[in-house]
Design a protein around this motif. Structure first.
Motif, short mmCIF file in Angstrom:
data_model
loop_
_atom_site.label_atom_id
_atom_site.label_comp_id
_atom_site.label_asym_id
_atom_site.label_seq_id
_atom_site.Cartn_x
_atom_site.Cartn_y
_atom_site.Cartn_z
N SER A 132 -6.57 1.03 0.58
CA SER A 132 -5.36 0.21 0.48
C SER A 132 -5.58 -1.24 0.88
O SER A 132 -4.64 -2.01 0.95
CB SER A 132 -4.25 0.82 1.35
OG SER A 132 -4.66 0.89 2.70
N ASN A 152 -1.93 -4.40 -2.88
CA ASN A 152 -2.14 -5.27 -1.72
C ASN A 152 -3.17 -6.36 -1.99
O ASN A 152 -4.07 -6.61 -1.18
CB ASN A 152 -2.57 -4.42 -0.51
CG ASN A 152 -2.55 -5.19 0.79
OD1 ASN A 152 -1.89 -6.22 0.93
ND2 ASN A 152 -3.30 -4.70 1.77
N SER A 157 -0.47 5.55 4.05
CA SER A 157 -0.28 4.26 3.39
C SER A 157 -1.57 3.80 2.73
O SER A 157 -2.62 4.31 3.01
CB SER A 157 0.17 3.21 4.41
OG SER A 157 -0.83 3.02 5.37
N ALA A 188 -4.00 1.38 11.18
CA ALA A 188 -3.75 2.82 11.04
C ALA A 188 -5.03 3.62 11.28
O ALA A 188 -5.56 4.28 10.38
CB ALA A 188 -3.18 3.11 9.66
N LYS A 237 -6.26 -2.59 3.74
CA LYS A 237 -5.43 -2.92 4.90
C LYS A 237 -6.21 -2.78 6.20
O LYS A 237 -6.36 -3.76 6.94
CB LYS A 237 -4.20 -2.01 4.89
CG LYS A 237 -3.23 -2.19 6.03
CD LYS A 237 -1.96 -1.40 5.76
CE LYS A 237 -2.21 0.07 5.46
NZ LYS A 237 -2.79 0.81 6.60
N LEU A 287 -1.63 6.65 9.19
CA LEU A 287 -0.39 6.52 8.44
C LEU A 287 -0.65 6.90 6.99
O LEU A 287 -1.77 6.75 6.48
CB LEU A 287 0.14 5.07 8.48
CG LEU A 287 0.59 4.54 9.83
CD1 LEU A 287 0.94 3.05 9.68
CD2 LEU A 287 1.79 5.30 10.36
N ASN A 293 2.58 -4.47 4.84
CA ASN A 293 2.45 -3.23 4.07
C ASN A 293 3.16 -2.05 4.69
O ASN A 293 3.71 -1.22 3.97
CB ASN A 293 0.96 -2.90 3.90
CG ASN A 293 0.30 -3.73 2.82
OD1 ASN A 293 0.33 -3.37 1.64
ND2 ASN A 293 -0.30 -4.85 3.20
N THR A 294 3.13 -1.94 6.00
CA THR A 294 3.64 -0.73 6.64
C THR A 294 4.80 -0.98 7.59
O THR A 294 5.42 -0.03 8.06
CB THR A 294 2.52 -0.03 7.44
OG1 THR A 294 2.11 -0.88 8.53
CG2 THR A 294 1.32 0.25 6.55
N LYS A 347 4.34 -2.19 10.52
CA LYS A 347 3.75 -2.14 11.85
C LYS A 347 2.58 -3.11 11.91
O LYS A 347 1.72 -3.10 11.03
CB LYS A 347 3.27 -0.72 12.18
CG LYS A 347 4.39 0.30 12.24
CD LYS A 347 3.86 1.66 12.68
CE LYS A 347 4.98 2.68 12.80
NZ LYS A 347 4.49 4.00 13.25
N SER A 354 0.82 -1.22 0.00
CA SER A 354 0.00 0.00 0.00
C SER A 354 0.85 1.26 0.00
O SER A 354 0.40 2.32 -0.45
CB SER A 354 -0.93 0.00 1.23
OG SER A 354 -0.16 0.01 2.42
N THR A 355 2.09 1.17 0.49
CA THR A 355 2.97 2.33 0.49
C THR A 355 3.46 2.68 -0.90
O THR A 355 4.11 3.72 -1.09
CB THR A 355 4.18 2.07 1.41
OG1 THR A 355 4.77 0.81 1.06
CG2 THR A 355 3.76 2.02 2.86
#
Length: 649
Positions: free
Chosen positions: A568, A156, A649, A623, A570, A647, A616-617, A619, A142-143
């Motif tokens: 994204s 993603n 993202s 988010a 996520k 975030l 993806n991140t 973490k 996603s970033t």
């Protein structure tokens, strides 16, 4: 949960066909320029920006794309042009207003060439990822949504399963086949994120139609007519680019869904050495078998210590079988019977491949344009078809690079353009191909029936409900409902012709068992359809979680594949999938409804959606800020200890 092996392959094959179409457009444009070559002089406006005509012809050879791709030096010279979306410069705007027809055609030719170069560079990159020996990136995180080199790749994209087992949570229960498997595709909304426009495809199409109507209403003024015609060309150019990008992303989810469903059917087709099997020669007509209340299971490893409190809570509250959640065993098994598999294949051959896309995008701010892209791209999937053909050489084996135990064969497929349709030709080995229904063996095309239902759930949707507009959301849902209604009528006719007696089965399951004759239940689906129409047509602006749950249940009853998306795929998508899975256990597998949120939070705490956030991140938290969490419906709120704030993202 696994990454799809078809992400780069689908984008690569489809992009090659799109490039061929864009080359034809460029040829047509250059033919027009030749017509005006001697009629109009070249003005000061049309001074070449970077290359002479000969250099441009060398940089992109229309008749030899391979040579153009190999000419890396020329492509590097164009790099500054194609790493960003094709915008209209100040010089081009001046030509738009004051230039001659020849000047304008030169401007459009330059824009087409720049876009074509970017497409070819992307294709060259994707071909490297399609190699079986490739060990690197197999999905777009996603970033990287705004990475121009990956603009045609779905964000993603993952395939996820929930398997349901019967029994108590011990080692022996997982050695048995699951009684049910629920699969999901999740991916970021198909959109031209790199174009950075406030208007999506839907909004641009509306703008084009308004300008066209205005031009037709005032035909007298020649100068204004030419100006409006040129503006329409620019709008069409932008529509085309956004559609190319969004279509490649949406088609990837479509191909993944189809092949995964095909694989599940193939796994249970009977071994047969005689004539090709069809509905008349199948060894059994049983469609659904009654099962004891099952044990729901997800698809990753939960530690006993982290879940003990949840297990005790559910055990104490439930008077029926004990429920626990853990991930699937190492043996990939399927819940379809032989006759179910044949039935699903016959359905696809006769009715088409139904796939429901669920969107969680809002109708305010940047996501409004994303929703505009998504709805047009998914509608355009109606031009996609599938064909199953015989493969002579051995299949390519593939297993996921993730930690999931799920393993699949990587199917070969070839994409072609036939008339106005994109055809995905999926190859099967001889032994599997001979087990297919006769219609599919004869090369019958399986058309795609895509539908999109959308409901924003975040704080931006709260703003839209309060002071903005939800018109696009309502329009999309109403159009999709009409398409679903048409499919449902064909679905009933198909099964009514096969099975004469209809009766009402418990819990809304469309197919039940009565002796050796399979029968259908339409009453439950009829009720769901009526309720869905009321929810869509109501004027009250609210976040209707019920709408999403009803569309998901209808899709399951009609044997559709399903996909869920947000920006994204996520955070909001993770909340939606986990709540839906827990709801399915309650609706179809006798779990107490009071346990739905408990089980959903268990999946969010220890399940694959948390792993997806980590991939993806970096973490393993969601988010959401506390304020954002407050505006989400209660069913979609992450556990408070798993928030990492908003975030980029």
């Amino acid at each position: 949960m696994v990454e799809s092996p078809y992400v780069f392959e689908t984008a690569s094959q489809l992009l090659q066909l799109i490039i061929n179409e864009r080359k034809e457009q460029l040829r047509s444009l250059e033919a027009k320029i030749e017509i005006f070559h001697n009629q109009e002089p070249l003005t000061d406006f049309a001074t070449p920006s970077r290359f002479s005509s000969r250099e441009k012809a060398e940089s992109i050879q229309l008749d030899s794309p391979e040579t153009s791709l190999r000419n890396s030096q020329r492509l590097n010279q164009l790099k500054r042009s194609f790493t960003q979306p094709v915008h209209t410069t100040a010089r081009q705007k001046q030509i738009l207003r004051e230039g001659t027809t020849r000047d304008w055609l030169q401007v459009m030719s330059e824009k087409h060439r720049t876009r074509l170069a970017s497409y070819q560079e992307a294709l060259q990159t994707y071909n490297q990822y399609c190699s079986l020996d490739h060990k690197g990136l197999s999905f777009k995180p996603s970033t990287s949504k705004d990475d121009p080199s990956l603009k045609f790749i779905a964000t993603n994209l993952h395939y996820q399963e929930m398997r349901v087992y019967v029994g108590r949570p011990d080692d022996t229960v997982f050695s048995l086949p699951p009684v049910a498997i629920y699969d999901y595709i999740t991916f970021g909304a198909p959109t031209a994120f790199v174009c950075k426009s406030k208007r999506g495809l839907k909004q641009l199409e509306e703008k084009r139609d308004k300008n066209l109507a205005r031009m037709l209403a005032t035909p007298g003024d020649t100068n204004k007519k030419h100006l409006r015609e040129r503006k329409l060309e620019l709008i069409d150019f932008e529509i085309q680019e956004r559609r190319d990008i969004s279509l490649c992303q949406a088609a990837t989810a479509l191909v993944t869904s189809f092949i995964m469903k095909l694989d599940r059917c193939l796994a249970n087709l009977p071994s047969y050495s005689g004539p090709p099997l069809n509905s008349e020669t199948s060894p059994t007509r049983t469609v659904y078998q009654k099962q004891n209340p099952p044990l729901p299971i997800s698809n990753n490893n939960f530690s006993a210590s982290s879940l003990q409190n949840y297990k005790n809570q559910i055990y104490n509250q439930s008077s029926h079988n004990f429920y626990s959640l853990s991930f699937a065993s190492n043996n990939h098994t399927h819940s379809y019977t032989q006759a179910q598999s044949l039935l699903l294949l016959e359905e696809m051959a006769s009715l088409g491949f139904l796939i429901e896309f669920e969107s969680l995008l809002s109708t305010h701010g940047a996501e409004l344009a994303m929703l505009g892209d998504m709805c047009v791209a998914i509608k355009y999937l109606r031009n996609c078809c599938f064909r199953i053909s015989r493969q002579l050489e051995e299949n390519m084996s593939w297993s996921s690079s993730t930690c999931s135990p799920m393993k699949y064969e990587r199917r070969k497929f070839v994409t072609s353009k036939e008339h106005s349709h994109y055809v995905f030709d999926v190859s099967l080995p001889e032994d599997l191909f001979n087990r297919l229904p006769t219609a599919l063996q004869n090369g019958s095309l399986i058309r795609t029936v895509p539908i999109l239902f959308t409901q924003g759930i975040n704080e931006q949707q709260s703003i839209a409900n309060a002071v903005g507009s939800t018109a696009l959301q309502k329009t999309i849902n109403l159009e999709s409902f009409q398409q679903l209604e048409l499919f449902y009528q064909r679905f009933k006719n198909f099964h009514a012709a096969r099975y004469q007696q209809l009766f009402t089965a418990p819990r809304g399951r469309p197919l039940s068992i009565n002796g050796n004759k399979a029968q259908l239940d339409f009453a439950a689906v009829d009720s769901h359809m009526q309720k869905l129409e009321r929810l869509i047509r109501m004027d009250k602006k609210e976040k209707s979680v019920e709408l999403l749950m009803i569309t998901a249940e209808i899709s399951r009853c009609l044997h559709a594949s399903r996909s869920t998306s947000c920006k994204s795929a996520k955070d909001r998508t993770g909340m939606a999938i986990t709540f839906e899975q827990a709801s399915v256990l309650s609706q179809r597998h006798n779990m107490n409804y009071k346990d739905v949120l408990i089980v959903a939070n268990m999946m969010r705490t220890s399940g694959v959606r948390r792993e997806n956030a980590l991939k993806n991140t970096g973490k393993d938290k969601y988010a959401f800020s506390p304020i954002q969490l407050h505006f989400l419906p209660e069913e979609y709120r992450a556990p408070s200890n798993l928030l990492c704030g908003a975030l980029n993202s």
